[in-house]
Design an enzyme around this catalytic site. Structure first.
Site, PDB file in Angstrom:
ATOM      1  N   LYS A   1      -3.573  13.413 -10.054  1.00 19.88           N
ATOM      2  CA  LYS A   1      -3.262  13.612  -8.396  1.00 19.88           C
ATOM      3  C   LYS A   1      -3.516  15.348  -8.491  1.00 19.88           C
ATOM      4  CE  LYS A   1       0.138  11.746  -5.451  1.00 19.88           C
ATOM      5  NZ  LYS A   1       1.699  11.798  -5.250  1.00 19.88           N
TER       6      LYS A   1
HETATM    7  O1  G3P Z   1       3.432   9.999  -1.642  1.00 21.71           O
HETATM    8  C1  G3P Z   1       3.941  11.204  -1.091  1.00 21.71           C
HETATM    9  C2  G3P Z   1       5.586  11.224  -1.026  1.00 21.71           C
HETATM   10  O2  G3P Z   1       6.221  10.995  -2.278  1.00 21.71           O
HETATM   11  C3  G3P Z   1       6.086  11.978  -0.254  1.00 21.71           C
HETATM   12  O3  G3P Z   1       7.067  11.570   0.636  1.00 21.71           O
HETATM   13  O4  G3P Z   1       9.178  11.260   1.750  1.00 21.71           O
HETATM   14  O5  G3P Z   1       8.760  13.238   0.477  1.00 21.71           O
HETATM   15  O6  G3P Z   1       7.271  13.119   2.609  1.00 21.71           O
HETATM   16  P1  G3P Z   1       7.950  12.225   1.345  1.00 21.71           P
END
Ligand code: G3P
Length: 217
Positions: free
Chosen positions: A83
């Site tokens: 990534k």
């Molecule tokens: O895949 C990306 C994710 O881990 C971010 O999620 O909920 O932290 O915005 P969030």
């Protein structure tokens, strides 16, 4: 639509994998921090469990460092995807790595132009963060729809991973918009297969069946 799990929690991964519903896993530095385990150890453990791509993120932001780190991470397992954050250095790294046959997932995508750049640079996957876009009062699903259209318009091969999914509706709308993949947090998965009317229906059927059995005794 492929389902990836957005977690490094081994129990969550095993639970969903046992249902045949885990096509891959994505992680990021915050997800790894949450588990409190060694980065390489936890990622290689996941790679052994899952028959599908597992994304592990670089933690440097300079081109040379990112490429060095990515080359090392890519050797951890056959199903590793590296990534890379969506920056100028990140795009350059994606371009270099894709030429070396290293699979990349370009992350932290918040606009069509970012997604288009990453796809043209050769990213295997692009990850628009729909929940974080909604948090800003904008429309995350709109971005998934637009990116899908743009990739289709030009026959670009990157696959969209709808990321930062917070609700059932995010998943459903991503599927309707044609996202190739959704990466789903472990704690959301259960909510996807449950419905209050299913629970009530089972309870009512059981009650009727039990009383019918009693009557026929
Ligand atoms: O895949 C990306 C994710 O881990 C971010 O999620 O909920 O932290 O915005 P969030």
């Amino acid at each position: 639509m492929k389902f990836f799990l957005d977690t490094a929690n081994i129990d969550e991964i095993k639970r969903v994998n046992d249902l045949g519903l885990c096509d891959g896993v994505t992680t990021n530095p915050s997800i790894i921090k949450k588990e409190g385990k060694d980065f390489k150890e936890v990622v290689t453990e996941i790679c052994k469990l899952i028959d599908g791509p597992v994304s592990a993120e670089v933690t440097s932001y300079d081109y040379e460092e990112m490429v060095k780190e990515a080359r090392d991470i890519s050797k951890w397992a056959e199903n590793i995807v590296v990534k890379i954050p969506m920056t100028e250095d990140g795009l350059k790294a994606v371009n270099t790595l894709s030429k070396e046959g290293i699979k990349t997932n370009c992350t932290l995508i918040f606009s069509v132009s970012q997604g288009l750049m990453a796809a043209k640079a050769g990213a295997t996957y692009i990850s628009p963060f729909i929940g974080r876009i909604d948090d800003m009062g904008e429309n995350g699903i709109r971005l998934i729809k637009d990116l899908k259209k743009v990739l289709d318009n030009y026959g670009l091969e990157s696959e969209i991973i709808a990321a930062s999914i917070r609700t059932n509706k995010h998943l459903e709308d991503s599927a309707i918009a044609g996202s190739h993949i959704a990466t789903i947090p472990g704690n959301l998965f259960e909510k996807l297969w449950t419905h209050p009317l299913t629970t009530k229906g089972i309870k009512d059927f059981k009650k009727d069946w039990d009383s019918f059995q009693q009557r026929n005794k």
